[in-house]
Design an enzyme around this catalytic site. Structure first.
Site, PDB file in Angstrom:
ATOM      1  N   ASP A   1      -5.876  13.887  12.756  1.00  0.00           N
ATOM      2  CA  ASP A   1      -6.446  14.286  13.615  1.00  0.00           C
ATOM      3  C   ASP A   1      -4.987  14.385  15.110  1.00  0.00           C
ATOM      4  O   ASP A   1      -4.572  13.197  15.059  1.00  0.00           O
ATOM      5  CB  ASP A   1      -7.423  13.634  14.202  1.00  0.00           C
ATOM      6  CG  ASP A   1      -8.645  14.880  15.785  1.00  0.00           C
ATOM      7  OD1 ASP A   1      -7.941  14.551  16.567  1.00  0.00           O
ATOM      8  OD2 ASP A   1      -9.252  15.501  14.732  1.00  0.00           O
TER       9      ASP A   1
ATOM     10  N   ALA B   1     -14.197   5.204  17.007  1.00  0.00           N
ATOM     11  CA  ALA B   1     -14.510   5.063  15.992  1.00  0.00           C
ATOM     12  C   ALA B   1     -13.564   6.118  14.851  1.00  0.00           C
ATOM     13  O   ALA B   1     -12.831   5.532  14.246  1.00  0.00           O
ATOM     14  CB  ALA B   1     -15.412   4.963  15.025  1.00  0.00           C
ATOM     15  N   TYR B   2     -13.663   7.104  15.359  1.00  0.00           N
ATOM     16  CA  TYR B   2     -13.612   8.316  14.571  1.00  0.00           C
ATOM     17  C   TYR B   2     -12.275   8.069  14.648  1.00  0.00           C
ATOM     18  O   TYR B   2     -10.590   8.588  13.764  1.00  0.00           O
ATOM     19  CB  TYR B   2     -14.120   9.111  15.244  1.00  0.00           C
ATOM     20  CG  TYR B   2     -13.068  10.790  14.591  1.00  0.00           C
ATOM     21  CD1 TYR B   2     -13.868  11.720  13.305  1.00  0.00           C
ATOM     22  CD2 TYR B   2     -12.272  11.637  15.257  1.00  0.00           C
ATOM     23  CE1 TYR B   2     -13.100  12.714  13.423  1.00  0.00           C
ATOM     24  CE2 TYR B   2     -11.739  12.780  14.384  1.00  0.00           C
ATOM     25  CZ  TYR B   2     -11.658  13.299  13.088  1.00  0.00           C
ATOM     26  OH  TYR B   2     -11.333  14.253  13.020  1.00  0.00           O
ATOM     27  N   THR B   3     -11.251   8.429  16.095  1.00  0.00           N
ATOM     28  CA  THR B   3      -9.758   7.771  15.911  1.00  0.00           C
ATOM     29  C   THR B   3      -9.248   7.193  15.759  1.00  0.00           C
ATOM     30  O   THR B   3      -7.825   7.095  15.224  1.00  0.00           O
ATOM     31  CB  THR B   3      -9.481   8.493  17.794  1.00  0.00           C
ATOM     32  OG1 THR B   3      -9.781   7.383  18.355  1.00  0.00           O
ATOM     33  CG2 THR B   3      -9.710   9.279  18.268  1.00  0.00           C
TER      34      THR B   3
ATOM     35  N   THR C   1      -9.913   5.587  13.371  1.00  0.00           N
ATOM     36  CA  THR C   1      -9.920   5.493  11.325  1.00  0.00           C
ATOM     37  C   THR C   1      -8.827   6.583  10.754  1.00  0.00           C
ATOM     38  O   THR C   1      -8.609   7.192  10.539  1.00  0.00           O
ATOM     39  CB  THR C   1     -11.177   5.995  10.528  1.00  0.00           C
ATOM     40  OG1 THR C   1     -11.957   7.004  11.230  1.00  0.00           O
ATOM     41  CG2 THR C   1     -12.354   4.495  11.219  1.00  0.00           C
TER      42      THR C   1
END
Length: 236
Positions: free
Chosen positions: A130, A142-144, A146
């Site tokens: 991403d 958390a998304y960024t 991982t």
């Protein structure tokens, strides 16, 4: 799912949105696609030239089933496109789940399927990360984090598997709005890029086809974000 494979190209998260469009495009290009999905196959069940496999990649047992199936039925592997992803709000539970899907699963599959990758005349691993992994996000920490780990896997596996396997990252920005996104949100988000429109799945398809054909690209990140990084630099 059938009982015979030749040299499949594995696509995870293949039953929805970008993953589904990518699976269809690769099949049209003549690739033997093994489409991995988490729950319902959806339109995948209607694609005659695509083989499917159900697996929740956050679950080690499901990953082992997929690995065992490929080691038993595939002669070699043309590549793995790690597209499976979860977009969840910040919490410790969600961090663990996104770690399992974004980082643990690609690591596990890459390691376990290396023997089949090395048997192919040409093999690729493509991590779909991403654009936000390069700069962080206060709203989706958390998304960024991982996804940043997934991007880092590219560097290590590219070095480990060279020159036989090319390993690269694609880092997309906005591609498709969620179905429940508001007009206000859409307009504000589009303004963040130099190319202010919703491009759909095509940029990912173009980038994947480029990497599958490229003769001299490994350990690299292909960014497809409509120039969003320049907007951020201008506002810094």
């Amino acid at each position: 799912m059938t009982d015979s494979l030749s040299v499949p190209l594995i696509v995870t998260g293949a039953n929805k949105r970008v993953g589904l469009a990518l699976t269809k495009a690769l099949s049209r290009q003549g690739y033997e696609v093994l489409a991995v999905y988490r729950e319902q196959p959806g339109e995948l069940a209607e694609l005659e030239q695509v083989q499917t496999f159900q697996a929740d990649l956050s679950c080690p047992e499901d990953r082992e089933r997929l690995i065992d199936y490929l080691l038993t039925h595939a002669l070699s592997i043309r590549g793995i496109i790690h597209n499976a992803s979860r977009w969840l709000d910040d919490s410790l539970e969600h961090l663990r789940l996104m770690y399992q899907v974004h980082l643990e699963a690609p690591y596990h599959l890459n390691q376990a399927l290396t023997p089949l990758l090395l048997k192919a005349p040409r093999a690729d691993i493509i991590h779909i990360s991403d654009d936000s992994a390069l700069r962080g996000s206060r709203n989706h920490i958390a998304y960024t984090a991982t996804k940043a780990g997934l991007s880092n896997l590219t560097l290590s596996f590219a070095e480990k598997l060279a020159p036989s396997v090319r390993v690269n990252t694609i880092a997309p920005g906005l591609l498709l709005f969620k179905e429940d996104s508001t007009v206000t949100y859409q307009q504000a988000t589009l303004k963040k890029a130099l190319l202010p429109y919703e491009p759909g799945a095509e940029p990912i398809i173009e980038a994947v086809l480029y990497l599958l054909a490229s003769s001299y690209t490994t350990g690299s990140t292909v960014t497809v974000n409509g120039g969003r990084h320049l907007r951020h630099a201008r506002n810094a």
